[in-house]
Design an enzyme around this catalytic site. Structure first.
Site, mmCIF file in Angstrom:
data_model
loop_
_atom_site.group_PDB
_atom_site.id
_atom_site.type_symbol
_atom_site.label_atom_id
_atom_site.label_comp_id
_atom_site.label_asym_id
_atom_site.label_seq_id
_atom_site.Cartn_x
_atom_site.Cartn_y
_atom_site.Cartn_z
ATOM 1 C CD GLU A 1 39.836 43.843 27.742
ATOM 2 O OE1 GLU A 1 40.477 42.985 28.389
ATOM 3 O OE2 GLU A 1 38.916 44.504 28.233
ATOM 4 C CG HIS A 2 43.323 41.889 23.269
ATOM 5 N ND1 HIS A 2 43.574 40.564 23.015
ATOM 6 C CD2 HIS A 2 41.974 42.037 23.265
ATOM 7 C CE1 HIS A 2 42.406 39.933 22.837
ATOM 8 N NE2 HIS A 2 41.431 40.803 22.993
ATOM 9 C CB THR A 3 47.576 46.017 27.388
ATOM 10 O OG1 THR A 3 46.610 45.816 28.419
ATOM 11 C CG2 THR A 3 47.110 47.116 26.459
ATOM 12 C CG ASP A 4 46.938 40.157 29.492
ATOM 13 O OD1 ASP A 4 46.860 40.119 28.232
ATOM 14 O OD2 ASP A 4 46.321 39.351 30.229
ATOM 15 N N GLY B 1 33.407 36.296 29.035
ATOM 16 C CA GLY B 1 34.475 37.294 29.085
ATOM 17 C C GLY B 1 34.711 37.788 30.505
ATOM 18 C CB SER C 1 38.091 35.941 34.033
ATOM 19 O OG SER C 1 39.282 35.351 34.290
ATOM 20 C CB SER C 2 34.229 31.160 33.751
ATOM 21 O OG SER C 2 34.466 30.883 32.389
ATOM 22 C CD GLU D 1 43.450 30.171 30.165
ATOM 23 O OE1 GLU D 1 43.223 30.334 31.374
ATOM 24 O OE2 GLU D 1 42.753 30.678 29.264
ATOM 25 C CG ASP E 1 41.774 36.772 32.500
ATOM 26 O OD1 ASP E 1 41.771 38.024 32.490
ATOM 27 O OD2 ASP E 1 41.453 36.087 31.508
#
Ligand code: GLA
Length: 393
Positions: free
Chosen positions: A34-37, A125, A127-128, A159, A171
């Site tokens: 998480e929060h690595t991308d 969370g 990813s809509s 985005e 995502d």
């Protein structure tokens, strides 16, 4: 409900001049990473069977019409203006951002009518946003060939540029590259992936806190900035470092004193989280379900204390899950500040888990959490047969 009623509704709303085609793009749950991308590291999401569906056909009058079934809102734009149109800070920014990026990429976007239906819950969370972006891209391409990786990057640009959210690639990538029965390990620098078969006999379940704290957008931007600040400081000592992906735990340790405390903790989360993705994949190959569960929990604690993107509701769900029978591990998933947790458990414990976690959460917060099974599903594409739409029966 099947895709046929969606086509019928489209014809009723927009007239029978053109037969629509239907496209689908899934949401995702991230198992770990998480929060690595946006730090060019590693992530391990699965595409869900929750998805956004779009029925689309040429409008024939130069207008782009977006009808959202969920919102019961119709918005109309001139297709000729798409290259220069400005964001409206509304849901339409996602499809318009995609249209604009297509135009910038040299794709002709004709007037089109779009009927949008989604089973990916908003603000969960899961990813809509990416599901809406990717399904819009396919709908506007209307069957024209496109390179899947370029399409993922284009939707990410939509985005970042139009919605002004400096997100990573996870995502949009998983919405396109998802695969049935597999998690997908993505290297967010090379943008290559490998499919990860998960051990038999385990199930992942997402539990929705039903909250999305207002902080999420600005905090996300803050984290992106803090990571960039960490890179700048670390690069002064190790010039080869270009992103936190390049930093080893030992290097971080050796410079930690030079970094402001907050920045050091953000960096520590990212560096250790990348290692956890590797460890999780390795443990999965060996069927080490206990090890996988432990890494999920370590990931959550790191997001909670070092990265500070969790919240009371998420922490509660994680802690409550750990006390339930058959649970191996649990963590928040996605950007944080609300949304969902993902919990790994023995498959035969899943029914009781759903009941017990819902009861515990209701008692504590007086809100009924929605719960989703996380069956890995295929990535985006055209819906050719009139299949059932999961989650809408
Ligand atoms: C959001 C972003 C992703 C990723 C996650 C956190 O979902 O869109 O790019 O950064 O948060 O892992």
């Amino acid at each position: 409900m099947i895709a046929a009623p969606m086509i019928a509704e489209f014809l009723e709303r927009f007239g029978a001049a053109a037969q629509p085609r239907v496209y689908r793009a899934p949401g995702r749950v991230n198992l770990i990473g998480e929060h690595t991308d946006y730090n060019l590291g590693f992530v391990l999401p699965v595409a869900l069977n929750l998805a956004t569906y779009i029925a689309a056909a040429p409008s024939g009058d130069g207008k782009l019409r977006l009808y959202s079934e969920d919102r019961r809102e119709l918005r109309e734009f001139d297709a000729a203006d798409l290259g220069t149109i400005e964001p409206a800070h509304a849901w339409t920014d996602y499809p318009l951002g995609v249209a604009q990026e297509l135009v910038r990429a040299g794709v002709t976007v004709e007037g089109t009518n779009l009927l949008i239906r989604s089973t990916v819950p908003d603000g969960s969370g899961l990813s809509s946003s990416a599901a809406l972006e990717v399904s819009t891209a396919l709908a506007l391409l209307g069957g024209r060939e496109s390179d899947p990786l370029e399409l993922a990057k284009l939707c990410q640009r939509a985005e970042r540029n139009f919605v002004a959210m400096p997100c990573g690639i996870m995502d949009q990538y998983i919405s396109i590259f998802g695969r049935e029965h597999s998690a997908v390990e993505i290297d967010c620098r090379s943008l290559e992936n490998r499919l990860v078969k998960l051990p038999e006999g385990i199930t992942f379940v997402a539990v929705n806190t039903m909250v999305k704290h207002a902080l999420s957008g600005s905090a996300y931007r803050d984290r992106v900035r803090e990571c960039a600040a960490a890179v700048e400081d670390i690069e002064a000592v190790y010039p080869e470092v270009q992103s936190l992906r390049d930093v080893s735990p030992e290097q971080l340790e050796s410079v930690a004193d030079r970094l402001p405390d907050v920045v050091a903790r953000r960096a520590r989360h990212v560096v250790t989280e990348d290692a956890r993705v590797k460890g999780f994949v390795e443990a999965s190959h060996h069927g080490d379900v206990t090890g996988m569960g432990r890494l999920m929990l370590e990931s959550h604690r790191s997001l909670q204390h070092d990265y500070e993107v969790s919240c009371e509701e998420l922490d509660y769900l994680v802690d409550a899950a750990l006390g339930l029978n058959g649970v191996y591990g649990s963590r928040m998933t996605g950007g944080g500040f609300g949304g969902c947790t993902v919990t790994m458990m023995r498959t035969d414990a899943a029914t009781a888990f759903r009941k017990d976690i819902a009861q515990a959460y209701e008692q504590k917060f007086h809100v009924t959490p929605r719960i989703y099974s996380c069956e890995p599903s295929d990535g985006a594409g055209e819906v050719k047969k009139l299949e059932t739409i999961p989650g809408m029966e």
